[in-house]
Scaffold this motif. Structure first.
Motif, PDB file in Angstrom:
ATOM      1  N   ALA A  67       0.823  -1.217   0.000  1.00  0.00           N
ATOM      2  CA  ALA A  67       0.000   0.000   0.000  1.00  0.00           C
ATOM      3  C   ALA A  67       0.852   1.261   0.000  1.00  0.00           C
ATOM      4  CB  ALA A  67      -0.928  -0.018   1.214  1.00  0.00           C
ATOM      5  N   ASP A  68       0.185   2.388  -0.181  1.00  0.00           N
ATOM      6  CA  ASP A  68       0.863   3.685  -0.280  1.00  0.00           C
ATOM      7  C   ASP A  68       1.518   4.092   1.035  1.00  0.00           C
ATOM      8  OD1 ASP A  68      -0.230   3.810  -2.860  1.00  0.00           O
ATOM      9  OD2 ASP A  68      -2.012   4.888  -2.151  1.00  0.00           O
ATOM     10  N   VAL A  69       2.643   4.780   0.921  1.00  0.00           N
ATOM     11  CA  VAL A  69       3.311   5.361   2.089  1.00  0.00           C
ATOM     12  C   VAL A  69       2.511   6.583   2.547  1.00  0.00           C
ATOM     13  CG1 VAL A  69       5.435   6.445   2.915  1.00  0.00           C
ATOM     14  CG2 VAL A  69       5.556   4.543   1.283  1.00  0.00           C
ATOM     15  N   CYS A 110       9.146  -1.438  -5.496  1.00  0.00           N
ATOM     16  CA  CYS A 110       7.856  -0.760  -5.646  1.00  0.00           C
ATOM     17  C   CYS A 110       7.596   0.193  -4.469  1.00  0.00           C
ATOM     18  CB  CYS A 110       6.742  -1.781  -5.829  1.00  0.00           C
ATOM     19  SG  CYS A 110       5.227  -1.060  -6.518  1.00  0.00           S
ATOM     20  N   ARG A 111       6.719  -0.150  -3.548  1.00  0.00           N
ATOM     21  CA  ARG A 111       6.567   0.675  -2.348  1.00  0.00           C
ATOM     22  C   ARG A 111       7.923   0.888  -1.675  1.00  0.00           C
ATOM     23  NH1 ARG A 111       3.583   1.488   2.778  1.00  0.00           N
ATOM     24  NH2 ARG A 111       5.007   0.922   4.457  1.00  0.00           N
ATOM     25  N   GLY A 112       8.797  -0.123  -1.778  1.00  0.00           N
ATOM     26  CA  GLY A 112      10.103  -0.050  -1.126  1.00  0.00           C
ATOM     27  C   GLY A 112      10.970   1.082  -1.619  1.00  0.00           C
ATOM     28  N   ILE A 113      10.961   1.372  -2.925  1.00  0.00           N
ATOM     29  CA  ILE A 113      11.737   2.506  -3.428  1.00  0.00           C
ATOM     30  C   ILE A 113      11.149   3.805  -2.895  1.00  0.00           C
ATOM     31  CG2 ILE A 113      10.428   2.613  -5.593  1.00  0.00           C
ATOM     32  CD1 ILE A 113      12.737   3.836  -6.974  1.00  0.00           C
ATOM     33  N   GLN A 114       9.821   3.844  -2.780  1.00  0.00           N
ATOM     34  CA  GLN A 114       9.160   5.050  -2.289  1.00  0.00           C
ATOM     35  C   GLN A 114       9.500   5.284  -0.816  1.00  0.00           C
ATOM     36  OE1 GLN A 114       5.030   4.411  -3.326  1.00  0.00           O
ATOM     37  NE2 GLN A 114       5.550   4.041  -5.473  1.00  0.00           N
ATOM     38  N   LEU A 115       9.520   4.202  -0.033  1.00  0.00           N
ATOM     39  CA  LEU A 115       9.884   4.325   1.375  1.00  0.00           C
ATOM     40  C   LEU A 115      11.345   4.758   1.523  1.00  0.00           C
ATOM     41  CD1 LEU A 115       8.390   3.636   4.171  1.00  0.00           C
ATOM     42  CD2 LEU A 115      10.002   1.734   4.241  1.00  0.00           C
ATOM     43  N   LEU A 116      12.228   4.208   0.678  1.00  0.00           N
ATOM     44  CA  LEU A 116      13.633   4.628   0.701  1.00  0.00           C
ATOM     45  C   LEU A 116      13.756   6.121   0.419  1.00  0.00           C
ATOM     46  CD1 LEU A 116      15.731   1.886  -1.143  1.00  0.00           C
ATOM     47  CD2 LEU A 116      16.061   2.730   1.188  1.00  0.00           C
ATOM     48  N   ALA A 117      13.027   6.600  -0.582  1.00  0.00           N
ATOM     49  CA  ALA A 117      13.093   8.021  -0.927  1.00  0.00           C
ATOM     50  C   ALA A 117      12.620   8.887   0.234  1.00  0.00           C
ATOM     51  CB  ALA A 117      12.252   8.299  -2.175  1.00  0.00           C
ATOM     52  N   GLY A 121      14.663  11.737   2.840  1.00  0.00           N
ATOM     53  CA  GLY A 121      14.247  13.135   2.799  1.00  0.00           C
ATOM     54  C   GLY A 121      13.527  13.550   1.544  1.00  0.00           C
ATOM     55  N   GLY A 122      13.117  12.592   0.715  1.00  0.00           N
ATOM     56  CA  GLY A 122      12.435  12.902  -0.529  1.00  0.00           C
ATOM     57  C   GLY A 122      10.921  12.952  -0.391  1.00  0.00           C
ATOM     58  N   ALA A 123      10.230  12.909  -1.543  1.00  0.00           N
ATOM     59  CA  ALA A 123       8.769  13.025  -1.562  1.00  0.00           C
ATOM     60  C   ALA A 123       8.215  12.227  -2.733  1.00  0.00           C
ATOM     61  CB  ALA A 123       8.351  14.488  -1.668  1.00  0.00           C
ATOM     62  N   LEU A 124       6.882  12.026  -2.718  1.00  0.00           N
ATOM     63  CA  LEU A 124       6.225  11.185  -3.712  1.00  0.00           C
ATOM     64  C   LEU A 124       5.144  11.929  -4.478  1.00  0.00           C
ATOM     65  CD1 LEU A 124       5.650   7.986  -1.500  1.00  0.00           C
ATOM     66  CD2 LEU A 124       7.689   8.606  -2.828  1.00  0.00           C
ATOM     67  N   HIS A 125       4.872  11.447  -5.692  1.00  0.00           N
ATOM     68  CA  HIS A 125       3.642  11.783  -6.403  1.00  0.00           C
ATOM     69  C   HIS A 125       2.564  10.833  -5.890  1.00  0.00           C
ATOM     70  CE1 HIS A 125       5.769  14.308  -9.261  1.00  0.00           C
ATOM     71  NE2 HIS A 125       6.497  13.302  -9.707  1.00  0.00           N
ATOM     72  N   GLN A 126       1.409  11.358  -5.493  1.00  0.00           N
ATOM     73  CA  GLN A 126       0.388  10.493  -4.913  1.00  0.00           C
ATOM     74  C   GLN A 126      -0.477   9.760  -5.939  1.00  0.00           C
ATOM     75  OE1 GLN A 126      -1.777  11.548  -1.339  1.00  0.00           O
ATOM     76  NE2 GLN A 126      -0.451  13.330  -1.058  1.00  0.00           N
ATOM     77  N   HIS A 127      -0.628  10.294  -7.128  1.00  0.00           N
ATOM     78  CA  HIS A 127      -1.415   9.594  -8.149  1.00  0.00           C
ATOM     79  C   HIS A 127      -0.860   9.974  -9.516  1.00  0.00           C
ATOM     80  CE1 HIS A 127      -4.700   7.204  -9.593  1.00  0.00           C
ATOM     81  NE2 HIS A 127      -5.192   8.195 -10.300  1.00  0.00           N
ATOM     82  N   LEU A 128      -0.149   9.039 -10.140  1.00  0.00           N
ATOM     83  CA  LEU A 128       0.585   9.345 -11.361  1.00  0.00           C
ATOM     84  C   LEU A 128      -0.278   9.818 -12.527  1.00  0.00           C
ATOM     85  CD1 LEU A 128       3.271   6.522 -11.285  1.00  0.00           C
ATOM     86  CD2 LEU A 128       3.553   8.936 -10.704  1.00  0.00           C
ATOM     87  N   HIS A 171       2.032   0.289 -10.129  1.00  0.00           N
ATOM     88  CA  HIS A 171       2.005   1.323  -9.096  1.00  0.00           C
ATOM     89  C   HIS A 171       1.284   2.556  -9.609  1.00  0.00           C
ATOM     90  CE1 HIS A 171       5.364   3.748 -10.981  1.00  0.00           C
ATOM     91  NE2 HIS A 171       5.545   2.582 -11.560  1.00  0.00           N
ATOM     92  N   HIS A 172       0.588   3.220  -8.694  1.00  0.00           N
ATOM     93  CA  HIS A 172      -0.083   4.467  -9.079  1.00  0.00           C
ATOM     94  C   HIS A 172       0.598   5.665  -8.430  1.00  0.00           C
ATOM     95  CE1 HIS A 172      -2.617   5.961  -5.585  1.00  0.00           C
ATOM     96  NE2 HIS A 172      -2.073   4.867  -5.096  1.00  0.00           N
ATOM     97  N   GLN A 173       1.567   5.421  -7.546  1.00  0.00           N
ATOM     98  CA  GLN A 173       2.379   6.493  -6.974  1.00  0.00           C
ATOM     99  C   GLN A 173       3.807   6.351  -7.479  1.00  0.00           C
ATOM    100  OE1 GLN A 173       1.938   6.947  -2.693  1.00  0.00           O
ATOM    101  NE2 GLN A 173      -0.108   7.765  -3.011  1.00  0.00           N
ATOM    102  N   GLY A 174       4.613   7.373  -7.266  1.00  0.00           N
ATOM    103  CA  GLY A 174       5.992   7.319  -7.716  1.00  0.00           C
ATOM    104  C   GLY A 174       6.841   8.339  -6.991  1.00  0.00           C
ATOM    105  N   VAL A 175       8.145   8.215  -7.159  1.00  0.00           N
ATOM    106  CA  VAL A 175       9.094   9.117  -6.507  1.00  0.00           C
ATOM    107  C   VAL A 175       9.130  10.453  -7.248  1.00  0.00           C
ATOM    108  CG1 VAL A 175      11.503   9.477  -5.857  1.00  0.00           C
ATOM    109  CG2 VAL A 175      10.481   7.192  -5.659  1.00  0.00           C
ATOM    110  N   ALA A 176       8.829  11.518  -6.524  1.00  0.00           N
ATOM    111  CA  ALA A 176       8.922  12.871  -7.080  1.00  0.00           C
ATOM    112  C   ALA A 176      10.278  13.489  -6.782  1.00  0.00           C
ATOM    113  CB  ALA A 176       7.812  13.751  -6.504  1.00  0.00           C
ATOM    114  N   ASP A 177      10.827  13.180  -5.612  1.00  0.00           N
ATOM    115  CA  ASP A 177      12.095  13.730  -5.154  1.00  0.00           C
ATOM    116  C   ASP A 177      12.835  12.608  -4.441  1.00  0.00           C
ATOM    117  OD1 ASP A 177      14.191  15.008  -3.869  1.00  0.00           O
ATOM    118  OD2 ASP A 177      12.950  16.459  -2.808  1.00  0.00           O
ATOM    119  N   ALA A 178      14.031  12.277  -4.903  1.00  0.00           N
ATOM    120  CA  ALA A 178      14.796  11.159  -4.343  1.00  0.00           C
ATOM    121  C   ALA A 178      15.554  11.529  -3.080  1.00  0.00           C
ATOM    122  CB  ALA A 178      15.767  10.620  -5.389  1.00  0.00           C
TER     123      ALA A 178
END
Length: 230
Positions: A67-69, A110-117, A121-128, A171-178
């Protein structure tokens, strides 16, 4: 002795045998099989936010999908299509930060890359689809999207993958800032598809699902790095 690889688990309602809709800590067998095929011993890590002491007995950590972070973790408010699992977020973020601080090999999927970001100190796109204008990263329920990615020259990932640029994702979310991580790959639409930390023994996050195809390039390099911890 095989390196011990911790895999974070989903928490979902599950049904089996006579038991119906029980809250369950689970993981797709693909993750376990991919770790085993690469020479590691998989152990499952249910959500636990009391401490991150388990990092001290692991040789490597896989941050799995799901699920989403929670957007509050990167300073945002939840959008209408964001579905979170707070019981996972707090414990896994603690694990990720402890692993990064201790130079434990980490693979995020998947979610794991988003959690790493987010941990970096990064951020995500919530709905691509709102950002990219298409749904190719998640074309239909339970249907992987096929992507051609471009690897950053000189990255660890580029050296592992060679000329094979085809991946499948869901995935419907993605990394906006790494954050403090380095971008290692992008999709054709510009979305970040992989991040890494070249200053660490092994820190790699991929937005696709290498466990499904038992990708020994990625899992093999990860388990090899984990083997060096002993």
């Amino acid at each position: 002795m095989r390196p011990v690889i911790g895999i974070t688990t989903y928490v979902e309602s599950a049904t089996w045998g006579v038991w119906t809709d029980l809250p369950t800590a689970l993981i797709p067998q693909d993750y376990v099989a991919a770790v085993n095929a690469a020479g590691g011993r998989a152990v499952l890590l249910p959500p636990d936010d009391l401490d991150a002491d388990v990092v001290g007995v692991l040789d490597g950590l896989v941050l799995s999908g799901g699920a989403d972070v929670g957007p509050e973790l990167y300073g945002a408010q939840a959008g209408p299509r964001t579905v979170t699992r707070p019981e996972r977020d707090s414990g896994e973020l603690m694990l990720a930060r402890a692993a990064l601080a201790g130079d434990l090999p980490v693979l995020g999927v998947c979610r794991g890359i988003q959690l790493l970001a987010v941990a970096a100190g990064g951020a995500l796109h919530q709905h691509l689809p709102d950002v990219l204008g298409h749904e190719r990263h998640q074309p239909a329920p339970a249907t992987y999207g096929r992507q051609e990615v471009t690897f950053v020259a000189g990255s660890r990932l580029s050296g592992l993958m060679g000329d094979d640029r085809g991946v499948h994702c869901y995935h419907h979310q993605g990394v906006a800032d790494a954050g403090s991580l380095t971008v290692a790959a992008r999709a054709g639409d510009g979305l970040i598809e992989a991040v890494e930390d070249p200053g660490k023994r092994f820190v790699l996050g991929v937005q696709w699902h290498p466990e499904v195809v038992r990708d020994k390039r990625i899992f093999g390099a990860f388990v090899e790095a984990a083997s060096g911890r002993r």
